[in-house]
Structure formats: structure tokens, C-alpha cells
Design a protein around this motif. Structure first.
Motif, PDB file in Angstrom:
ATOM      1  N   MET A  43       7.096   2.512 -14.970  1.00 47.77           N
ATOM      2  CA  MET A  43       7.015   1.757 -13.741  1.00 47.77           C
ATOM      3  C   MET A  43       6.882   0.274 -14.106  1.00 47.77           C
ATOM      4  O   MET A  43       6.088  -0.098 -14.949  1.00 47.77           O
ATOM      5  CB  MET A  43       5.778   2.237 -12.958  1.00 47.77           C
ATOM      6  N   GLU A  44       7.671  -0.563 -13.452  1.00 50.19           N
ATOM      7  CA  GLU A  44       7.616  -1.989 -13.777  1.00 50.19           C
ATOM      8  C   GLU A  44       6.367  -2.638 -13.203  1.00 50.19           C
ATOM      9  O   GLU A  44       5.701  -2.082 -12.325  1.00 50.19           O
ATOM     10  CB  GLU A  44       8.865  -2.712 -13.277  1.00 50.19           C
ATOM     11  N   LYS A  45       6.034  -3.806 -13.715  1.00 51.13           N
ATOM     12  CA  LYS A  45       4.785  -4.470 -13.353  1.00 51.13           C
ATOM     13  C   LYS A  45       4.664  -4.712 -11.845  1.00 51.13           C
ATOM     14  O   LYS A  45       3.587  -4.532 -11.280  1.00 51.13           O
ATOM     15  CB  LYS A  45       4.633  -5.786 -14.111  1.00 51.13           C
ATOM     16  N   GLN A  46       5.742  -5.140 -11.196  1.00 50.17           N
ATOM     17  CA  GLN A  46       5.665  -5.417  -9.757  1.00 50.17           C
ATOM     18  C   GLN A  46       5.374  -4.133  -8.980  1.00 50.17           C
ATOM     19  O   GLN A  46       4.575  -4.141  -8.040  1.00 50.17           O
ATOM     20  CB  GLN A  46       6.962  -6.064  -9.250  1.00 50.17           C
ATOM     21  N   GLN A  47       5.958  -3.022  -9.381  1.00 52.42           N
ATOM     22  CA  GLN A  47       5.678  -1.741  -8.727  1.00 52.42           C
ATOM     23  C   GLN A  47       4.223  -1.328  -8.969  1.00 52.42           C
ATOM     24  O   GLN A  47       3.562  -0.807  -8.065  1.00 52.42           O
ATOM     25  CB  GLN A  47       6.616  -0.649  -9.249  1.00 52.42           C
ATOM     26  N   GLN A  48       3.746  -1.549 -10.177  1.00 52.62           N
ATOM     27  CA  GLN A  48       2.355  -1.238 -10.482  1.00 52.62           C
ATOM     28  C   GLN A  48       1.408  -2.073  -9.619  1.00 52.62           C
ATOM     29  O   GLN A  48       0.418  -1.570  -9.090  1.00 52.62           O
ATOM     30  CB  GLN A  48       2.067  -1.485 -11.969  1.00 52.62           C
ATOM     31  N   PHE A  49       1.758  -3.363  -9.481  1.00 53.13           N
ATOM     32  CA  PHE A  49       0.939  -4.255  -8.670  1.00 53.13           C
ATOM     33  C   PHE A  49       0.943  -3.806  -7.214  1.00 53.13           C
ATOM     34  O   PHE A  49      -0.105  -3.796  -6.553  1.00 53.13           O
ATOM     35  CB  PHE A  49       1.432  -5.693  -8.802  1.00 53.13           C
ATOM     36  N   GLU A  50       2.089  -3.416  -6.692  1.00 48.92           N
ATOM     37  CA  GLU A  50       2.165  -2.921  -5.306  1.00 48.92           C
ATOM     38  C   GLU A  50       1.333  -1.651  -5.143  1.00 48.92           C
ATOM     39  O   GLU A  50       0.687  -1.452  -4.116  1.00 48.92           O
ATOM     40  CB  GLU A  50       3.623  -2.675  -4.892  1.00 48.92           C
ATOM     41  N   LYS A  51       1.332  -0.818  -6.148  1.00 50.75           N
ATOM     42  CA  LYS A  51       0.518   0.402  -6.112  1.00 50.75           C
ATOM     43  C   LYS A  51      -0.973   0.053  -6.075  1.00 50.75           C
ATOM     44  O   LYS A  51      -1.748   0.654  -5.316  1.00 50.75           O
ATOM     45  CB  LYS A  51       0.847   1.275  -7.333  1.00 50.75           C
ATOM     46  N   ILE A  52      -1.384  -0.925  -6.870  1.00 50.74           N
ATOM     47  CA  ILE A  52      -2.773  -1.378  -6.872  1.00 50.74           C
ATOM     48  C   ILE A  52      -3.148  -1.897  -5.488  1.00 50.74           C
ATOM     49  O   ILE A  52      -4.200  -1.548  -4.938  1.00 50.74           O
ATOM     50  CB  ILE A  52      -3.015  -2.464  -7.946  1.00 50.74           C
ATOM     51  N   GLN A  61      -1.821  -1.163  -2.623  1.00 49.03           N
ATOM     52  CA  GLN A  61      -1.876  -0.040  -1.679  1.00 49.03           C
ATOM     53  C   GLN A  61      -3.180   0.748  -1.851  1.00 49.03           C
ATOM     54  O   GLN A  61      -3.805   1.147  -0.874  1.00 49.03           O
ATOM     55  CB  GLN A  61      -0.666   0.881  -1.854  1.00 49.03           C
ATOM     56  N   LEU A  62      -3.584   0.961  -3.079  1.00 46.87           N
ATOM     57  CA  LEU A  62      -4.842   1.664  -3.335  1.00 46.87           C
ATOM     58  C   LEU A  62      -6.035   0.899  -2.757  1.00 46.87           C
ATOM     59  O   LEU A  62      -6.949   1.493  -2.183  1.00 46.87           O
ATOM     60  CB  LEU A  62      -5.030   1.907  -4.836  1.00 46.87           C
ATOM     61  N   LEU A  63      -6.017  -0.422  -2.921  1.00 48.81           N
ATOM     62  CA  LEU A  63      -7.100  -1.237  -2.370  1.00 48.81           C
ATOM     63  C   LEU A  63      -7.106  -1.182  -0.844  1.00 48.81           C
ATOM     64  O   LEU A  63      -8.170  -1.081  -0.227  1.00 48.81           O
ATOM     65  CB  LEU A  63      -6.988  -2.681  -2.859  1.00 48.81           C
ATOM     66  N   ARG A  64      -5.921  -1.215  -0.225  1.00 50.04           N
ATOM     67  CA  ARG A  64      -5.849  -1.088   1.241  1.00 50.04           C
ATOM     68  C   ARG A  64      -6.363   0.276   1.686  1.00 50.04           C
ATOM     69  O   ARG A  64      -7.104   0.390   2.658  1.00 50.04           O
ATOM     70  CB  ARG A  64      -4.412  -1.303   1.725  1.00 50.04           C
ATOM     71  N   ASP A  65      -5.954   1.310   0.965  1.00 40.22           N
ATOM     72  CA  ASP A  65      -6.384   2.673   1.309  1.00 40.22           C
ATOM     73  C   ASP A  65      -7.896   2.827   1.189  1.00 40.22           C
ATOM     74  O   ASP A  65      -8.504   3.582   1.951  1.00 40.22           O
ATOM     75  CB  ASP A  65      -5.693   3.708   0.419  1.00 40.22           C
ATOM     76  N   SER A  66      -8.493   2.117   0.233  1.00 39.54           N
ATOM     77  CA  SER A  66      -9.940   2.240   0.052  1.00 39.54           C
ATOM     78  C   SER A  66     -10.702   1.696   1.252  1.00 39.54           C
ATOM     79  O   SER A  66     -11.831   2.100   1.507  1.00 39.54           O
ATOM     80  CB  SER A  66     -10.388   1.539  -1.231  1.00 39.54           C
ATOM     81  N   HIS A  67     -10.084   0.786   2.025  1.00 45.43           N
ATOM     82  CA  HIS A  67     -10.742   0.244   3.215  1.00 45.43           C
ATOM     83  C   HIS A  67     -10.714   1.221   4.379  1.00 45.43           C
ATOM     84  O   HIS A  67     -11.477   1.081   5.314  1.00 45.43           O
ATOM     85  CB  HIS A  67     -10.105  -1.082   3.635  1.00 45.43           C
ATOM     86  N   SER A  68      -9.857   2.213   4.332  1.00 47.06           N
ATOM     87  CA  SER A  68      -9.775   3.174   5.432  1.00 47.06           C
ATOM     88  C   SER A  68     -10.517   4.465   5.104  1.00 47.06           C
ATOM     89  O   SER A  68     -10.310   5.472   5.746  1.00 47.06           O
ATOM     90  CB  SER A  68      -8.311   3.472   5.756  1.00 47.06           C
ATOM     91  N   GLU A  69     -11.401   4.421   4.119  1.00 43.55           N
ATOM     92  CA  GLU A  69     -12.124   5.616   3.694  1.00 43.55           C
ATOM     93  C   GLU A  69     -13.157   6.085   4.703  1.00 43.55           C
ATOM     94  O   GLU A  69     -13.676   7.178   4.594  1.00 43.55           O
ATOM     95  CB  GLU A  69     -12.779   5.399   2.341  1.00 43.55           C
TER      96      GLU A  69
END
Length: 161
Positions: free
Chosen positions: A1-10, A12-20
Motif C-alpha cells: 500500500m502506498e504512503k498516501q493510501q496508508q495515510f488515508e487509512k490512518i 479514517q481510523l481516527l475518524r472512526d474512533s470518534h464514533s465509538e
């Protein structure tokens, strides 16, 4: 996975953590003992983490606690703490009263329902902490330091737009 995709995944994970909160609410509903607790958990949209922390702190204190002592153990301003305590009293989770010997002092006592929610919140945090320790045990100190450095830089980059 390229760096930009990895960054987008990070991101998304941070956004998802706010909806816990939905996951936490589901956990509370599953583990609540009483029908009253399940009802208030399901219907109360305004519970804040700070309110749950107040209930947990009152559980830990295990008896009548003065507002002053609660304020000393909290990182909330007096005004915010007062608002939260009033909201909890309005929901009949906390009783506010004046001791007989001091009419200026405000004392707090959990109701049975408030105690149940406070104990649930303590248990939720105990379980989350155990899970976090297990996960962190899978990484070296250097790997964790690298993650911290990356996250700090990402957050700092957003603050300096």
C-alpha cells in the motif's frame, strides 16, 4: 500500500474512533443489570464522558462526597462540574443535599441507578485498559515511539495550516 493510501487509512481510523460512543452505548445496554439502567442508557442522548466520570468517581469514593472534594479530583472547572452534577441530579442519578452541620456545603450521593451506571463505566474502562495493554504488548517500545512520533506530527500538521 502506498504512503498516501496508508495515510488515508490512518485518517479514517481516527475518524472512526470518534464514533465509538455507539459501541460503548451498546456495551452499556448489554451489561446493564436493571431495566431502569437500560432505559436511561437507550433514551439519554446527552450523557457526556465527563458525567460518566463523575458517576465513576462517586463510586470510587463509596459514600457521600462533597462537591468540593469532587472538584479537587476532577479536571473540570467549577461551572462545568456544577452543570454536569445538576444534569445528573435532574436524571435522579445523584442526590444533592446540605449536611446538617454546614448549610453552605453541597454533598452528593449516588442513587442506586447512578451507582449502577458508575460501576458499569468503571468496568468498561477496566476492560478497555486490559485490551490496550494486550495490544501494546505486541509492539516494541521503539515501534510505539515511532507511532507516537508519526501521530504527533500528523496532528501538528493540521494545527499549522
Amino acid at each position: 500500500m502506498e504512503k498516501q493510501q496508508q495515510f488515508e487509512k490512518i485518517k479514517q481510523l481516527l475518524r472512526d474512533s470518534h464514533s465509538e460512543n455507539d459501541l460503548e452505548q451498546q456495551w452499556f445496554l448489554k451489561h446493564a443489570q436493571s431495566a431502569d439502567a437500560r432505559t436511561i442508557i437507550a433514551t439519554q442522548k446527552r450523557f457526556t464522558h465527563s458525567e460518566l466520570q463523575i458517576l465513576s468517581q462517586l463510586v470510587v469514593n463509596d459514600s457521600v462526597t462533597t462537591f468540593k472534594i469532587l472538584q479537587q479530583t476532577s479536571n473540570l472547572s467549577q461551572g462545568m462540574l456544577s452543570r454536569y452534577v445538576n444534569h445528573l441530579a435532574q436524571l435522579t442519578l445523584v442526590e444533592k443535599f446540605h449536611p446538617q452541620d454546614n448549610k453552605k456545603e453541597i454533598s452528593l450521593r449516588l442513587t442506586n441507578l447512578g451507582e449502577e451506571l458508575g460501576r458499569l463505566h468503571c468496568e468498561l474502562h477496566r476492560r478497555i485498559s486490559a485490551n490496550e495493554k494486550q495490544i501494546l504488548g505486541e509492539y516494541t517500545e521503539q515501534e510505539i515511539n515511532t507511532m507516537l512520533e508519526i501521530l504527533s506530527k500528523l496532528i501538528n500538521a493540521r494545527q499549522h495550516i
